[in-house]
Design a protein around this motif. Structure first.
Motif, short mmCIF file in Angstrom:
data_model
loop_
_atom_site.label_atom_id
_atom_site.label_comp_id
_atom_site.label_asym_id
_atom_site.label_seq_id
_atom_site.Cartn_x
_atom_site.Cartn_y
_atom_site.Cartn_z
N THR A 132 28.36 51.50 32.62
CA THR A 132 27.72 50.48 33.44
C THR A 132 28.32 50.48 34.84
O THR A 132 29.55 50.54 34.99
CB THR A 132 27.88 49.09 32.82
N VAL A 133 27.47 50.43 35.85
CA VAL A 133 27.90 50.32 37.24
C VAL A 133 27.65 48.89 37.72
O VAL A 133 26.50 48.42 37.70
CB VAL A 133 27.13 51.30 38.15
N HIS A 134 28.70 48.20 38.09
CA HIS A 134 28.58 46.86 38.64
C HIS A 134 28.55 46.96 40.17
O HIS A 134 29.46 47.51 40.79
CB HIS A 134 29.75 45.99 38.18
N LEU A 135 27.49 46.45 40.76
CA LEU A 135 27.32 46.55 42.21
C LEU A 135 28.26 45.60 42.93
O LEU A 135 28.51 44.48 42.46
CB LEU A 135 25.88 46.24 42.59
N PRO A 136 28.80 46.01 44.08
CA PRO A 136 29.70 45.13 44.84
C PRO A 136 29.02 43.86 45.33
O PRO A 136 29.65 42.82 45.50
CB PRO A 136 30.17 46.00 46.00
N GLN A 137 27.71 43.95 45.54
CA GLN A 137 26.92 42.77 45.87
C GLN A 137 25.51 42.94 45.32
O GLN A 137 25.03 44.06 45.17
CB GLN A 137 26.87 42.52 47.38
N SER A 138 24.89 41.86 44.99
CA SER A 138 23.57 41.91 44.34
C SER A 138 22.54 42.59 45.23
O SER A 138 22.55 42.44 46.46
CB SER A 138 23.11 40.50 43.98
N LEU A 139 21.65 43.33 44.58
CA LEU A 139 20.51 43.93 45.26
C LEU A 139 19.32 42.99 45.07
O LEU A 139 19.05 42.55 43.96
CB LEU A 139 20.21 45.29 44.65
N ARG A 140 18.61 42.70 46.16
CA ARG A 140 17.51 41.75 46.10
C ARG A 140 16.21 42.38 46.60
O ARG A 140 16.23 43.47 47.19
CB ARG A 140 17.84 40.51 46.94
N ILE A 141 15.12 41.70 46.33
CA ILE A 141 13.80 42.18 46.78
C ILE A 141 13.86 42.50 48.27
O ILE A 141 14.33 41.69 49.08
CB ILE A 141 12.70 41.12 46.52
N GLY A 142 13.40 43.69 48.63
CA GLY A 142 13.43 44.14 50.02
C GLY A 142 14.61 45.04 50.35
O GLY A 142 14.60 45.72 51.37
N ASP A 143 15.62 45.07 49.47
CA ASP A 143 16.79 45.92 49.70
C ASP A 143 16.51 47.34 49.21
O ASP A 143 15.56 47.59 48.45
CB ASP A 143 18.02 45.38 48.96
N GLN A 144 17.36 48.25 49.61
CA GLN A 144 17.29 49.62 49.13
C GLN A 144 18.69 50.11 48.79
O GLN A 144 19.69 49.55 49.23
CB GLN A 144 16.65 50.54 50.17
N MET A 145 18.77 51.15 47.97
CA MET A 145 20.06 51.65 47.50
C MET A 145 19.97 53.15 47.26
O MET A 145 19.01 53.63 46.65
CB MET A 145 20.45 50.91 46.21
N ASP A 146 20.94 53.90 47.76
CA ASP A 146 21.02 55.34 47.52
C ASP A 146 21.85 55.58 46.26
O ASP A 146 22.99 55.10 46.16
CB ASP A 146 21.66 56.06 48.70
N ILE A 147 21.30 56.34 45.33
CA ILE A 147 21.96 56.60 44.06
C ILE A 147 22.04 58.10 43.84
O ILE A 147 21.07 58.83 44.05
CB ILE A 147 21.19 55.98 42.88
N GLU A 148 23.21 58.57 43.39
CA GLU A 148 23.39 59.97 43.02
C GLU A 148 23.93 60.04 41.60
O GLU A 148 24.88 59.33 41.25
CB GLU A 148 24.36 60.67 43.97
N PHE A 149 23.32 60.87 40.79
CA PHE A 149 23.66 61.00 39.37
C PHE A 149 23.92 62.48 39.11
O PHE A 149 23.03 63.31 39.25
CB PHE A 149 22.48 60.49 38.54
N SER A 150 25.16 62.82 38.73
CA SER A 150 25.50 64.22 38.47
C SER A 150 26.01 64.41 37.06
O SER A 150 26.60 63.50 36.46
CB SER A 150 26.54 64.72 39.48
#
Length: 381
Positions: free
Chosen positions: A138-156
């Motif tokens: 599980t990855v706990h985000l440092p701050q909540s992501l809300r509607i309108g936000d974006q996030m870059d994710i890399e999975f290796s």
């Protein structure tokens, strides 16, 4: 069988064409952009995926997946948290021979339900046929992501190491041995929006493979028959090249660890503190799969002797792997030569060109393995 001299003569032909296929490109770090244009989505049902303005809009949880050439690789994307988002996912190492209920894969999934407006964490799941999907990280985000936000994710996935980065920062690393092979990768969702989806193949030490290998994944995604041929090749490659080499390295490391244990016991009994500390550090390096240091960096005589033996054994394993790799590639080339003739005779010139480009990529890969490896292979025939 194609002679080594013939392989060397054709290296570089059509090489630049392989890096820009249907508008896609591979950068210097080996990242290849996928699913970035409408032409790439023709193989998927229209109700499953579409280009929505600048976003890739994915619906229906089956996934928008393309062939993953190597089991060691990474996929990354920008996730856009828009109204209506449900269950966005990135899948990796999805088995190529199973249906939706029979496939095995690792799944990065955000459990966003209809109407949810905030995300605090997301999970990595292991999906095994006929078993309940299991959350393994599980990855706990440092701050909540809300509607309108974006996030870059890399999975290796490299060997048994699974790693997650969020907005360029390492966020999770776990180990799991359940799904070691390649297959397919890509995004999935109940309903979600992505952009900048990229993939790249990696070596066992986590470094990017050549841009040649990354360009290959573009071509296998564009010509279905080529994808089938490459999937079959990858099965043979895993069986004849990767698995024997990895098992050999594992056994070598076990023998090396045993030798280190004996040397550590001798050093402690003799009250040689500096030697004991150096041997202990070496044991930790092996356990963590870190690169072996140069001989010049070692100050303990017993380690120099042990590592000399280790290096020699590792070199022999690498030579055997190279010979098996070249043999497998040459067999694959003969299969591609047949497909090239079939596509040309069927007046499928576009398919024939892609097969021809694939052959050039394989030939370039052999060149990078070195003339010495080719010479060793020729001596065994």
């Amino acid at each position: 069988m194609m002679k080594a001299s013939r392989w060397l003569l054709v290296f570089g032909l059509l090489f630049s064409a392989a890096f820009h296929t249907y508008g896609q490109s591979t950068d210097l770090e080996g990242w290849t952009t996928i699913l970035g244009g409408a032409h790439e989505l023709e193989a998927f049902p229209t109700q499953q995926v579409e280009i929505d303005k600048e976003f890739l809009h994915v619906r229906s949880g089956a996934g928008v997946l393309v062939p993953q050439p190597s089991p060691n690789g990474a996929i990354r994307a920008r996730f856009h948290f828009l109204t209506g988002t449900t269950f966005p996912q990135l899948r990796i190492r999805r088995s190529a021979d199973g249906g939706t209920d029979e496939a095995a894969y690792y799944n990065l999934i955000m459990f966003i339900r209809d109407g949810q407006s905030e995300l605090k964490k997301f999970d990595i799941m292991k999906i095994i046929p006929k078993q309940q999907g299991k959350v393994i990280g599980t990855v706990h985000l440092p701050q909540s992501l809300r509607i309108g936000d974006q996030m870059d994710i890399e999975f290796s996935a490299v060997g048994n190491r699974l790693q997650i980065s969020v907005d360029g920062k390492p966020s999770l690393e776990i180990q799991d041995d359940a799904i070691p092979t390649s297959g397919y990768w890509g995004p999935a969702a109940g309903n979600a929006w992505f952009s900048n989806i990229q993939v790249r193949s990696l070596t066992l030490d986590g470094k990017p493979t050549s841009a040649v290998a990354s360009a290959l994944q573009v071509m296998v995604a564009k010509y279905p028959k080529l994808a089938e041929l490459h999937a079959a090749y990858e099965v043979v490659r895993q069986r004849n090249v990767e698995v024997p080499y990895q098992e050999g390295v594992k056994a070598l490391n076990a023998h090396y660890q045993a030798a280190l244990d004996r040397s550590l016991a001798e050093a402690t009994q003799a009250s040689k503190l500096d030697d004991a500390l150096a041997i202990r550090d070496e044991k930790k390096r092996v356990e963590e799969n870190k690169p072996i240091p140069s001989a010049a960096a070692l100050g303990v005589t017993v380690l120099k002797s042990l590592q000399a033996t280790y290096r020699s054994s590792l070199q022999r394993l690498a030579e055997a792997r190279d010979q098996a790799e070249i043999s497998t590639l040459m067999t694959y080339d003969r299969t591609l030569e047949t497909a090239l003739n079939e596509r040309t005779q069927a007046a499928d010139l576009e398919g024939a060109l892609l097969v021809k480009q694939m052959r050039v990529l394989l030939q370039s890969g052999i060149e990078k393995m070195g003339r010495n490896a080719i010479y060793r292979f020729e001596q065994t025939k």
